[in-house]
Design an enzyme around this catalytic site. Structure first.
Site, PDB file in Angstrom:
ATOM      1  N   GLN A  39       0.829  -1.207   0.000  1.00  0.00           N
ATOM      2  CA  GLN A  39       0.000   0.000   0.000  1.00  0.00           C
ATOM      3  C   GLN A  39       0.859   1.251   0.000  1.00  0.00           C
ATOM      4  OE1 GLN A  39      -2.044   1.047   3.709  1.00  0.00           O
ATOM      5  NE2 GLN A  39      -3.929   1.359   2.551  1.00  0.00           N
ATOM      6  N   GLY A  40       0.619   2.149  -0.954  1.00  0.00           N
ATOM      7  CA  GLY A  40       1.335   3.418  -1.036  1.00  0.00           C
ATOM      8  C   GLY A  40       0.426   4.588  -0.704  1.00  0.00           C
ATOM      9  N   TYR A  41       0.169   4.791   0.556  1.00  0.00           N
ATOM     10  CA  TYR A  41      -0.667   5.907   1.005  1.00  0.00           C
ATOM     11  C   TYR A  41       0.167   6.964   1.729  1.00  0.00           C
ATOM     12  CZ  TYR A  41      -5.392   4.036   0.051  1.00  0.00           C
ATOM     13  OH  TYR A  41      -6.564   3.600  -0.526  1.00  0.00           O
ATOM     14  N   GLU A  64     -10.424  -1.745   4.992  1.00  0.00           N
ATOM     15  CA  GLU A  64      -9.234  -1.857   5.841  1.00  0.00           C
ATOM     16  C   GLU A  64      -9.624  -1.778   7.310  1.00  0.00           C
ATOM     17  OE1 GLU A  64      -4.842   0.245   6.532  1.00  0.00           O
ATOM     18  OE2 GLU A  64      -6.205   1.036   5.024  1.00  0.00           O
TER      19      GLU A  64
END
Length: 409
Positions: free
Chosen positions: A128-130, A246
């Protein structure tokens, strides 16, 4: 909650137990016991995913047409609880539980056909690239740029706290494609192949000594526009949908197992006066409080998942469950340190040069055994769990969401 399950539900429970007894090897059970966070050992998790996929149970919550199971809500609950009780390693949530539902909801037919089967088999493994160094819980303040270049975007920036980035071959990212309007606008949800030139991964050493988190750098990374999920500049809509998944799910079975383990360990561990720790009134009261609140969480989760199964938006309930589950887990891991009793032997902090790890986890040369597995992982679970009230939106932000959505403040 009604525990008077039907004969069909009890038969399904027995089917699940038989499957777990047959397929869960001692090594896989031990990997489940030694898990120190929601992210399990990668190799064990993937091995278990392959076994579940062969049975058709890797993603039971997906729509049947994409590989899910036509289970009742009770059957989903039974499967989750029995898997936890049996000590099965969990599956990484980032592909199956997080980005896959977003692909199902927002993806094109071509994206669904490409990604979903490969997520099930493990051929595609997402991270995940948040979060970014200057935009953590204030996610909409992200600045990683995606510049329009014909059929592609050119991406430059970085993401941080990226779990399993070194194992992943794909990453789903929120990128900035426009800087006009509100900060929630101009964000695009992008799927990026980690083998694309210009991507660099730098591991981060946690306080526990483990290296699970990473920082990922993007230097003029070219990504096809066909990898956009949803609409360009409307990635915030996709991100909010993903965050519901999530924050959702059933945490209560895992917490109930933790509470039972604690009670058993405290019955063996001497307290301050030499009697079993479970007989100490202060400890017993704190443990009883946590276990009662866990049972309440179970009812709330069951109701919320039931509503979602009927196609209803859980709304602020997902924020409420996220707060309750993470804070209960922190309470239980704090109690676990008291019950473990051997923190100094397992967790050995030490000073290093600037920029180096501040602690190191040093397992015995011959590995841990069943008698001390629980004590061995208790300190690591404690340190890992401190992040629980931060990730997926900090609990302070979740309370703000509840104040606005539920109380109208």
């Amino acid at each position: 909650m009604d525990y008077d399950w039907s004969a069909a539900d009890l038969a399904f429970r027995d089917e699940v137990r038989g499957f777990l007894d047959a397929k869960l090897t001692p090594e896989l059970r031990r990997a489940g016991r030694l898990a120190t966070s929601v992210y399990p050992d990668h190799e064990a998790s993937m091995e278990w995913q392959h076994i579940l996929h062969e049975r058709g149970w890797a993603a039971p919550h997906w729509p049947v047409e994409h590989g899910g199971c036509d289970w009742s809500l009770t059957q989903h609950y039974i499967f989750s609880r029995e898997s936890t009780l049996a000590g099965a390693p969990t599956l990484s949530p980032m592909g199956i539980r997080m980005v896959a539902p977003a692909i199902i909801a927002f993806g094109t037919p071509e994206q669904k056909a490409f990604y979903l089967p490969r997520i099930l088999t493990g051929e595609i493994f997402f991270c995940q690239g948040y979060s970014e160094p200057e935009a953590g819980s204030d996610l909409a303040s992200l600045s990683m740029a995606a510049i329009d270049d014909g059929d592609d975007f050119i991406c430059t920036g970085s993401k941080i706290w990226t779990t399993h980035a070194t194992e992943a071959n794909w990453i789903f990212c929120l990128v900035r494609t426009s800087r006009t309007g509100k900060k929630q606008q101009g964000i695009t949800f992008l799927l990026i192949d980690m083998n694309t030139p210009g991507i660099e991964i730098r591991p981060l050493v946690m306080t526990s000594g483990e290296q699970v988190q990473n920082q990922v750098f993007f230097d003029n990374v070219r990504v096809p526009k066909s990898n956009v999920l949803g609409r360009i500049d409307d990635g915030w809509t996709v991100a909010k949908y993903l965050l519901v998944h999530e924050r959702g799910g059933a945490a209560a079975p895992m917490l109930q197992v933790m509470g039972q383990e604690l009670a058993e360990a405290a019955a063996r561990q001497p307290g301050p006066d030499g009697t079993p720790l479970i007989d100490d009134p202060g400890f017993a009261l704190r443990l009883a409080d946590a276990r009662i609140r866990t049972d309440v969480l179970e009812v709330l989760e069951y109701r919320t998942i039931s509503a979602m199964a009927q196609g209803k938006d859980p709304g602020p309930a997902s924020s409420m469950l996220k707060i309750l589950a993470t804070e209960l887990s922190q309470q239980l891991t704090e109690l676990a340190l008291d019950a473990a009793g051997t923190v100094g032997r397992v967790y050995q902090p030490h000073a290093t040069a600037p920029g180096g790890p501040i602690a190191e986890f040093t397992p015995p040369a011959d590995g841990y055994h069943s008698g001390d597995d629980w004590q061995a992982v208790a300190p690591l679970r404690y340190f890992n769990d401190r992040a629980g009230s931060i990730y997926a939106g900090s609990n302070e932000i979740q309370r703000n969401i509840l104040a606005k959505a539920a109380l109208g403040l």
